[in-house]
Design a protein around this motif. Sequence first.
Motif, PDB file in Angstrom:
ATOM      1  N   ALA A  72       0.836  -1.198   0.000  1.00 38.27           N
ATOM      2  CA  ALA A  72       0.000   0.000   0.000  1.00 38.27           C
ATOM      3  C   ALA A  72       0.878   1.257   0.000  1.00 38.27           C
TER       4      ALA A  72
ATOM      5  N   ASP B 273       0.983   4.159  -2.761  1.00 42.71           N
ATOM      6  CA  ASP B 273       0.840   5.576  -2.406  1.00 42.71           C
ATOM      7  C   ASP B 273       1.949   6.397  -3.064  1.00 42.71           C
ATOM      8  N   ASN B 274       3.162   5.831  -3.050  1.00 41.12           N
ATOM      9  CA  ASN B 274       4.283   6.541  -3.680  1.00 41.12           C
ATOM     10  C   ASN B 274       4.042   6.705  -5.174  1.00 41.12           C
TER      11      ASN B 274
ATOM     12  N   ARG C  22       1.218   6.998  -6.651  1.00 45.65           N
ATOM     13  CA  ARG C  22       0.225   8.038  -6.883  1.00 45.65           C
ATOM     14  C   ARG C  22       0.777   9.408  -6.558  1.00 45.65           C
ATOM     15  N   GLY C  23       1.523   9.501  -5.448  1.00 45.67           N
ATOM     16  CA  GLY C  23       1.964  10.811  -4.993  1.00 45.67           C
ATOM     17  C   GLY C  23       3.201  11.311  -5.712  1.00 45.67           C
ATOM     18  N   ALA C  24       4.152  10.408  -5.978  1.00 45.13           N
ATOM     19  CA  ALA C  24       5.443  10.853  -6.503  1.00 45.13           C
ATOM     20  C   ALA C  24       5.769  10.226  -7.851  1.00 45.13           C
ATOM     21  N   GLU C  25       4.865   9.434  -8.400  1.00 44.69           N
ATOM     22  CA  GLU C  25       5.040   8.793  -9.705  1.00 44.69           C
ATOM     23  C   GLU C  25       6.274   7.903  -9.722  1.00 44.69           C
TER      24      GLU C  25
ATOM     25  N   GLY D  96       9.018   6.645  -3.797  1.00 40.44           N
ATOM     26  CA  GLY D  96       8.724   7.989  -3.309  1.00 40.44           C
ATOM     27  C   GLY D  96       9.912   8.921  -3.392  1.00 40.44           C
TER      28      GLY D  96
ATOM     29  N   PRO E 223      12.501  11.656  -5.398  1.00 35.90           N
ATOM     30  CA  PRO E 223      12.274  12.711  -6.390  1.00 35.90           C
ATOM     31  C   PRO E 223      12.731  12.279  -7.780  1.00 35.90           C
TER      32      PRO E 223
ATOM     33  N   HIS F 163       2.208  16.626  -1.841  1.00 34.36           N
ATOM     34  CA  HIS F 163       3.128  15.525  -1.570  1.00 34.36           C
ATOM     35  C   HIS F 163       4.497  16.100  -1.206  1.00 34.36           C
TER      36      HIS F 163
ATOM     37  N   VAL G 253       7.447  15.125  -1.593  1.00 33.55           N
ATOM     38  CA  VAL G 253       8.525  14.976  -2.571  1.00 33.55           C
ATOM     39  C   VAL G 253       8.153  15.626  -3.897  1.00 33.55           C
ATOM     40  N   SER G 254       6.997  15.285  -4.420  1.00 29.83           N
ATOM     41  CA  SER G 254       6.682  15.728  -5.780  1.00 29.83           C
ATOM     42  C   SER G 254       5.963  17.064  -5.801  1.00 29.83           C
TER      43      SER G 254
ATOM     44  N   ARG H 292       2.884  17.375  -5.777  1.00 29.06           N
ATOM     45  CA  ARG H 292       1.547  17.200  -6.350  1.00 29.06           C
ATOM     46  C   ARG H 292       0.522  17.151  -5.230  1.00 29.06           C
TER      47      ARG H 292
ATOM     48  N   ARG I 277     -10.173   6.213   0.768  1.00 28.82           N
ATOM     49  CA  ARG I 277      -9.539   5.777   2.011  1.00 28.82           C
ATOM     50  C   ARG I 277     -10.559   5.382   3.057  1.00 28.82           C
TER      51      ARG I 277
ATOM     52  N   ALA J 212      -5.503   1.274   2.782  1.00 31.96           N
ATOM     53  CA  ALA J 212      -4.996   1.448   1.427  1.00 31.96           C
ATOM     54  C   ALA J 212      -6.036   2.146   0.568  1.00 31.96           C
TER      55      ALA J 212
END
Lengths: 627, 261
Positions: free
Chosen positions: A354, A358-359, A361-364, A368, A370, B12, B14-15, B17, B55, B163
């Motif tokens: 999970a 999540d990584n 989705r959030g960071a592509e 996770g 950069p 996020h 890091v990104s 987004r 969620r 998840a």
Amino acid sequence: MTYALPALVFVMVALATVQALRRAAWWRLGAAAPVAWGAGLLALPKRYLVDVHHVVARDPYASRMHAVVASGLLAATLLTTLAVLPPLGGSRAYWAAVALAFGVTAAGSVLVGARRYPKRPKRLSGGGFQILPFLLLAYAFGGLAAALLLALGVESAVALGLAVALAAAGGLGLAYEVRSGPMRHAVAGALHLVAHPRPKRFEGGRPDAALAPLDLDAPRLGVETPADLAWNRLLSFDACIQCGRCESACPAFAAGQPLNPKRLIQDLVAAATADERAYAGSPYPNARPVAAPAEPFFRIIGPDARIHPDTLWSCTTCRACVEECPMMIEHVDAIVSLRRHQTLELGAVGAKAAATLDNFRGAEEPGGRPLTARADFAAGLALPMIGEREVDVLLWLGEGAYDLRYGRTLRALVKLLHEAKVDVAILGAEERDTGDLARRLGDEATYQQLARANVATLAKHRFRRIVTSDPHALHALRNEYRAFGGDFEVVHHTAFLLELVEQGRLTPGALGGAGVTYHDPCYLGRYNGETEAPRKLLDRLGLDRVEMARHGRRSMCCGGGGGAPVSDIPGDARIPDIRMAQAAETGAGIVAVACPTCTAMLEGVTGRTAEVKDVAELLLAAVEAGR
Amino acid sequence: MKVAVLLSAGRHPVSGRGALPRLEAQAIRLAAALGSARGLHAGPDADVVAEALGRGLSQIDHVALAAGADPVPALAAVLRAAAPDVVLAGRRGQGGDDTGLVPYALARALGATVIPDVVAARPGSEPGVIEVEQALPKGAARRVVARLPVVLTVHPAAPEPSAFAFGQARRGRIERLDVAAPAEPAAAAIAVAEKSYRPRPKMMRGAPAGGSAADRLKAATGGGEAAQANVMVSPEPREAARAILAYLRQIGVLAPPPGAG
């Protein structure tokens, strides 16, 4: 009395037809699927005689046994029906031919029996399968005796009656077995070859291994109950003859994780059939307790359903089972469609998986990290970003670029590309993950988002082809992005380096005869059929190459595919340990790899005696030695 | 028990987004154990919090606000009308102004008790009461029983978020609420200068400024203390108990004795 035997055969055929139709009503409970019937029917002989027998022949005894018993059974049965034609029924020569056919069947039946008695090999199932030789023997010897009596002109109603009765006991038993017994595989198998869900796999060329995209607007995502499976998938499960070749190939089974592909297929059958006979093959290793409800078409996965989630998440999607299956069953498709429901509808994935999703989705990116840090491994090397100008080669770095160990491989690859003066560039921060791992974990929504974004990015730039060292990325870019409008020429770095060596742009020296064995990555060998280029390349380095027992398209997985490392289902052993032990058996001091995941998995083995080196690293060493 | 989960438009780490802050995803999981929960977001756009639908929330109420507007009056107005028993929130936003004050301002506006850093919550033994576990520094925790309504903020040590499930997110609904928030004088915009982050060494409390590396290490790891540790050889049980109690009070695990001030 001449007509007793043909009459029996007609009754048998009628009974078999009734049983097959009863079973067909069950297949129809599955979801609709497009099937090219005409093309399938025309291709049936070739699919059976070439594709099926290519796999069956890997076990020579089984191959001979099946050829004799199946051809004998078909020939004897068909010939006997001809007895209704008056000139034939009275001909002793005709009955001699029938006797010959039954004789062949009898010989085959003895082979079938000898395979299972006195001791049944572990991978074969017992139960109804142990009765099969007796049914075959009764039918064959009864038919043989009856046909011989007629051929020799012996006029004894008692003897003929006894012979036909024996044949009837066997023959009717065989016909009855068409619905739920071992003989089901013959009818379902033939139909399955006609209506195969992946007809392209029979067309030669590259293996057809790309997963089909999921319609994200469908009312229910993935497979929850057997009714969500396409009808020809249900049919394909019925083709299973429970030979257990899949379980002997399965890395998760070998490692004592609770997965057995054969049992899985039988569970999928049983999940939809109320009166399916009890399974009598080897179980899931360390099987987790489940409470299987008796009602058919209940949901398939869950501790309170038929298949425990741990079984589902043990799969490395290595396709070894698909490669070994003589009935051409597509296990991995079934597993991924079941995973899709777990992930997309229930969010029922392990905690580590999970977090990985999540990584994504959030960071592509699954770690996770950069995207700008992807090229950090190349610090000090000239590695230009792609710009307006068209380049020859776009180097797709993949997830391995973040790994310190794999960064060494990529540095070697980049140095080789510079040495050969290849016009190369990278996408830099524009390179997202291909989403392969998300897709194998069932997260089709995130995968499709990444696939579309990557296809759009690649469409913006001009390059002749993509080179990547990651077979997972290769498979996604080359085969799976096609469904999202991406049509690229993608080359694996081993193939590309071989090309450079063959063109004389790289001149490797000799590495002094060290022993090396090559471990095929699943996504390069089985998924893309590429097994030769890395071997040819190694052979040019002056190395002493030896093969492991399992290599090429029948190679064993390193345990790193399909999200298995993040699902992390405990077993008795670790898959990479088993694979490294196999490599150690060859005595080679170097295990050559060609995939970032294999590198990480095999190098993570404790107490290993062999070095793990990428083909590119070995080539660089040879090129430097040749200077 | 009626539960509202405050959702913020996070980024996020890091990104950059749009992403649901992890603490708010954990808040949804805590809320599921308490009763029927609805999400609540005040901001220009609700798409950024749609992730919460995958969620475990099936509904999110969205109060449209101009970008940069103070969300507290609007949130307070909605919560006063809906009157949830429990309001769950993260500790602070992620990628916005991140003051961490919204839960406190809301609790004051609603007249509710605020309990920060909650790791678990369940209905109390009698109606109108909630029992929560609150995380304290150094891994300690305490159980708190409070009268409803309460505002809880979630500690990172709360159970992992469930998840994300795309199918559930697809089925969830975002409902737009029209709220006439009482106009409050807008706070003067704070002049902010942005510059890129530069990692700096972490200052250690009580570390000697000078001295050798070994001294500083000793100070950081408590090596000096260990040398002068209070070693008692076969002491009287009472004496030993007193020493242990004194030590536990010293490091803050036990409350000071009554009357100690």
